[in-house]
Write a protein that holds these residues in place. Sequence first.
Motif, PDB file in Angstrom:
ATOM      1  N   VAL A  26      22.935  32.217  62.952  1.00 13.04           N
ATOM      2  CA  VAL A  26      23.441  32.850  61.746  1.00 13.04           C
ATOM      3  C   VAL A  26      24.206  34.105  62.140  1.00 13.04           C
ATOM      4  CG1 VAL A  26      21.566  31.983  60.298  1.00 13.04           C
ATOM      5  CG2 VAL A  26      21.315  34.190  61.438  1.00 13.04           C
ATOM      6  N   ASP A  30      25.638  36.147  56.232  1.00  8.55           N
ATOM      7  CA  ASP A  30      25.286  34.768  55.861  1.00  8.55           C
ATOM      8  C   ASP A  30      24.135  34.767  54.866  1.00  8.55           C
ATOM      9  OD1 ASP A  30      27.189  33.904  57.583  1.00  8.55           O
ATOM     10  OD2 ASP A  30      25.813  33.043  59.073  1.00  8.55           O
ATOM     11  N   GLU A  31      24.146  33.810  53.962  1.00 13.24           N
ATOM     12  CA  GLU A  31      23.016  33.595  53.072  1.00 13.24           C
ATOM     13  C   GLU A  31      22.135  32.518  53.684  1.00 13.24           C
ATOM     14  OE1 GLU A  31      22.024  31.920  48.568  1.00 13.24           O
ATOM     15  OE2 GLU A  31      23.997  32.782  49.010  1.00 13.24           O
ATOM     16  N   ILE A  32      20.838  32.815  53.863  1.00 12.70           N
ATOM     17  CA  ILE A  32      19.939  31.883  54.514  1.00 12.70           C
ATOM     18  C   ILE A  32      18.795  31.514  53.579  1.00 12.70           C
ATOM     19  CG2 ILE A  32      20.487  32.710  56.828  1.00 12.70           C
ATOM     20  CD1 ILE A  32      17.901  34.281  56.822  1.00 12.70           C
TER      21      ILE A  32
END
Length: 481
Positions: A26, A30-32
């Motif tokens: 990542v 970033d969206e995780i």
Amino acid sequence: MSEPRVFLLPDLGEGLTEAELVSWHVAVGDEIAVDQPIAEVETAKSAVEVPSPYAGIVTELHGQPGETLDVGKPLISVTPLSTGIAADDAAPAAASSAPPAAEAAAETYREEEKAGSGNVLIGYGTPGGHGVARRTRAPKAGTAVVEPAQTTEDDLTLLRTRVPGKLGAVISPLVRRMAREHGVDLGDISGSGDSGLIMRRDVEAALRTAPAEAPEAKPAETKPLETPATAALREARPANGVDARTGLAIAARTPVRGVRKAVAANMVRSRSEIPEATVWVDVDATALLELRGGFKANGTEVPGLLAFIARFVTAGLKKYPELNTRIETGEDGAQEIVSFDGINLGIAAQTDRGLVVPSVRAAEKLTARELDAEIRRLTDVARQGKATPTELGSGTFTLNNYGVFGVDGSAAIINHPEVAILGVGRIIDKPWVVNGELAVRKVTELTLTFDHRVCDGGTAAGFLRFVADAIENPTSLLADI
């Protein structure tokens, strides 16, 4: 705005205290999601993917690829997308009713089950999936009870970790700390939680049965966190310097770490602790090769040569069990020879990360075909860096096929804490006397290195001769193939 949650490098099991950051999956921004793999790290055992216990936006990556991180140090910071305003607003009220420091410390021990997903290593999740934990505290007189909203995310230091292949050792960092501060040996405790999980109550029970005088807790030693900047300076030492001893220019400096570091430490320990001896013998393997050739001609699926030899080795260890043992030294210095009801046959495998030894469990119960399938599987996962700690650390005897490198023999180093290792050299054409006449035969060399504390040369020679005779007359032991 919500405060970022800092995810610390979790306890990866087997007593490992550090890991090398291989790569990030990542990037900042970033969206995780929960349980999404965020990084690959390499320990002294294998390479593993680390999933995130939190969902949200990545705000910071605490480390660069190639950097060695200590367990318990920051790995990644994640800002939750939404955390419940009521819970944030209630924080001051909860703080105002906080108990004294001593009570707070005791309270901390009671919160070990709170975590994110609990899924620390890919494929080894916490039972029950994404559990929800709730914090409760006894209010002071006249103070309203404030209970935060339920959440699937929580403080990382309370994260429960699951160790592949060693479920009984799955314990929270707080339980570890509680045991350490009170001098409790977790290796002597049987967990009462799911899958043998060691809980706070198990440590408390051990404390109740311990002597009244508990050992004085020593302050934990800490070492400063190495930042990416200082790591870069350390790694970037000039390669064109001149070596003071030889006067030669230094071409490169390569840090010893990860699997290579673990292998080096194990080999040094083996050489320093084990009084080893070596015996060897040349073996006519012509009959074994002809037997395999006959199976192939009939269209039969034939195991590899190493599987046949592994079958002979397990039969030999049944006859000479002294070589399938371990030496243990007690606190008083007294030594014991520990025997096993079964054989976990280690197979030395060369990988890009170094030499590792995954083991075939209960190998004495397998046929040559079953051994062949398991050897191939273990070699494959070892070379991918995906072997579990149990697969890499449970062997009782090692078989090393160094003949694949084109060499005839080697006085191999015993894989500590085992007591013996059998090496197999290349198979080549050699002149050999058969029935009084000279002939060209397929010959290999077997080399056995053994711990002289567990047996004498007669036992070692007997085992080696047993395996050699089985190779020269394979049909006597291969009725089950």
